[in-house]
Design a protein around this motif. Sequence first.
Motif, PDB file in Angstrom:
ATOM      1  N   THR A 161      -1.971   3.592  -7.626  1.00 52.46           N
ATOM      2  CA  THR A 161      -2.310   3.158  -6.269  1.00 52.46           C
ATOM      3  C   THR A 161      -2.235   4.312  -5.275  1.00 52.46           C
ATOM      4  O   THR A 161      -1.828   5.422  -5.613  1.00 52.46           O
ATOM      5  N   ASN A 162      -2.595   4.024  -4.033  1.00 53.46           N
ATOM      6  CA  ASN A 162      -2.420   5.028  -2.978  1.00 53.46           C
ATOM      7  C   ASN A 162      -0.958   5.411  -2.820  1.00 53.46           C
ATOM      8  O   ASN A 162      -0.632   6.561  -2.508  1.00 53.46           O
ATOM      9  N   HIS A 177       9.653   1.450  -0.131  1.00 50.37           N
ATOM     10  CA  HIS A 177       8.561   0.475  -0.187  1.00 50.37           C
ATOM     11  C   HIS A 177       7.516   0.920   0.839  1.00 50.37           C
ATOM     12  O   HIS A 177       7.782   0.941   2.034  1.00 50.37           O
ATOM     13  N   THR A 178       6.342   1.295   0.355  1.00 51.47           N
ATOM     14  CA  THR A 178       5.333   1.830   1.275  1.00 51.47           C
ATOM     15  C   THR A 178       4.735   0.746   2.166  1.00 51.47           C
ATOM     16  O   THR A 178       4.139   1.042   3.192  1.00 51.47           O
ATOM     17  N   GLY A 179       4.855  -0.514   1.733  1.00 51.19           N
ATOM     18  CA  GLY A 179       4.263  -1.597   2.507  1.00 51.19           C
ATOM     19  C   GLY A 179       2.827  -1.889   2.152  1.00 51.19           C
ATOM     20  O   GLY A 179       2.162  -2.683   2.814  1.00 51.19           O
ATOM     21  N   LEU A 238      -5.380  -0.179   5.985  1.00 51.95           N
ATOM     22  CA  LEU A 238      -6.088   1.013   6.459  1.00 51.95           C
ATOM     23  C   LEU A 238      -7.082   1.469   5.393  1.00 51.95           C
ATOM     24  O   LEU A 238      -7.050   0.987   4.263  1.00 51.95           O
ATOM     25  N   SER A 239      -7.959   2.408   5.746  1.00 52.16           N
ATOM     26  CA  SER A 239      -8.850   2.998   4.756  1.00 52.16           C
ATOM     27  C   SER A 239      -8.017   3.798   3.759  1.00 52.16           C
ATOM     28  O   SER A 239      -6.846   4.108   4.009  1.00 52.16           O
ATOM     29  N   HIS A 240      -8.629   4.138   2.619  1.00 55.07           N
ATOM     30  CA  HIS A 240      -7.894   4.882   1.595  1.00 55.07           C
ATOM     31  C   HIS A 240      -7.307   6.172   2.144  1.00 55.07           C
ATOM     32  O   HIS A 240      -6.133   6.494   1.914  1.00 55.07           O
ATOM     33  N   GLY A 241      -8.121   6.920   2.887  1.00 59.25           N
ATOM     34  CA  GLY A 241      -7.651   8.194   3.411  1.00 59.25           C
ATOM     35  C   GLY A 241      -6.524   8.034   4.412  1.00 59.25           C
ATOM     36  O   GLY A 241      -5.505   8.732   4.343  1.00 59.25           O
ATOM     37  N   ALA A 242      -6.693   7.103   5.340  1.00 58.80           N
ATOM     38  CA  ALA A 242      -5.667   6.887   6.367  1.00 58.80           C
ATOM     39  C   ALA A 242      -4.377   6.376   5.748  1.00 58.80           C
ATOM     40  O   ALA A 242      -3.274   6.818   6.109  1.00 58.80           O
ATOM     41  N   MET A 243      -4.502   5.450   4.793  1.00 59.98           N
ATOM     42  CA  MET A 243      -3.312   4.890   4.148  1.00 59.98           C
ATOM     43  C   MET A 243      -2.545   5.968   3.380  1.00 59.98           C
ATOM     44  O   MET A 243      -1.329   6.120   3.525  1.00 59.98           O
ATOM     45  N   THR A 244      -3.274   6.729   2.573  1.00 59.96           N
ATOM     46  CA  THR A 244      -2.634   7.766   1.770  1.00 59.96           C
ATOM     47  C   THR A 244      -2.003   8.827   2.660  1.00 59.96           C
ATOM     48  O   THR A 244      -0.883   9.294   2.408  1.00 59.96           O
ATOM     49  N   GLY A 245      -2.711   9.209   3.725  1.00 57.57           N
ATOM     50  CA  GLY A 245      -2.192  10.229   4.634  1.00 57.57           C
ATOM     51  C   GLY A 245      -0.918   9.800   5.340  1.00 57.57           C
ATOM     52  O   GLY A 245       0.044  10.576   5.433  1.00 57.57           O
ATOM     53  N   LYS A 246      -0.893   8.575   5.837  1.00 55.34           N
ATOM     54  CA  LYS A 246       0.308   8.083   6.530  1.00 55.34           C
ATOM     55  C   LYS A 246       1.488   7.969   5.571  1.00 55.34           C
ATOM     56  O   LYS A 246       2.622   8.305   5.907  1.00 55.34           O
ATOM     57  N   MET A 247       1.214   7.488   4.361  1.00 54.15           N
ATOM     58  CA  MET A 247       2.282   7.406   3.362  1.00 54.15           C
ATOM     59  C   MET A 247       2.824   8.792   3.036  1.00 54.15           C
ATOM     60  O   MET A 247       4.043   9.003   2.967  1.00 54.15           O
TER      61      MET A 247
END
Length: 361
Positions: free
Chosen positions: A98-99, A36-38, A67-76
């Motif tokens: 989704t991201n 679950h990415t959260g 988070l922003s799209h980039g930050a969210m996708t990167g952390k995931m």
Amino acid sequence: MKKIVTILGARPQFVKGAVLSRIIEKYKSIEEVIIHTGQHFDENMSAIFFNEMNIPKPKYNLNVNSLSHGAMTGKMLEKIEEILLTEKPDAVVVYGDTNSTIAGALAAKKLQIKVVHIEAGLRSYNMQMPEEVNRILTDRISDLLSCPTDTAIKNLEKEGFNNLPSCIEKHGDIMKDAVEYYSEMAAEKSAIMEDENLQKNEFVLATIHRQENTDDINKLKDIFSALEEIHKEKTVVLPLHPRTKKVLDKYNLQPKITFINPVGYFDMLVLLKNCKMVVTDSGGLQKEAFFNKKHCIIAREETEWIELVEHGFADLTGSNPEKIMDAYVKFDKSALSFNKELYGSNVGGKIHQSIINLIEE
């Protein structure tokens, strides 16, 4: 035993994932690990699904959100990669657009793990939508493309996917399985009609949350002005998404309709079953309206589920108040039959078998 990792993050993915998880548990042919990415972290928009639908609890919760799209996708991407290195699955299953979807697919592909994309081939042809970017890129790196409709297959063929080393299969829409399986349970467990003092066919169900609408205050005002007009004639009930609430609060907007808190899946199924029609900018709700034999007014400029419009079950109105009202008047008097087969049957079972075929190759 062969193993898959399933990536879930946004509300509709919990519903779709529940179908496949139930089949995997029934046949015990593969092991499933859920991440679950959260991405949806509100209790009413996430945990409640795992509780009421008996979905296996995620082994991992990444808590990546806000988070922003980039930050969210990167952390995931970073966190999913770590888990995949530990779990060493035979395939990663992602849903939708989704991201969480693109992060899971990228992490798997870079580790040479097979990718299964459920709801592949959908297109809005609007590259301003983050979801469109996510779904196109996920399709391109997937090994098994599970398509819900003939239109999805044709979209992939137009883009040359027949020349790529991927397997394209039409399975149908997994959301249909969920509606069919959970509707009876929802009727028993949900008290939403009584709690909100609603009468069958005497209200219009609305959901507005997509960024293209919430990020444009003029569009949002137009949509709510139409909803207010409808509300004068028939109660408009809108479960208020956190993103939409934030914008309404920011501009001190107080539309004169009936707002309720975000609802769980069972409550939503009961609302769908009992409403007169639906006004939404959601993708999934367009189909769920159809499965419940309800017309849908789509407050967007395009839809991935174009067959609903082509067969007269839905209208594309964008944020235009006049078009929304015209569609409302038309559908309020419609006697159109909903018996047309558009989205298949036993979809989860077909996807399950295709995943087994993929990882046993």
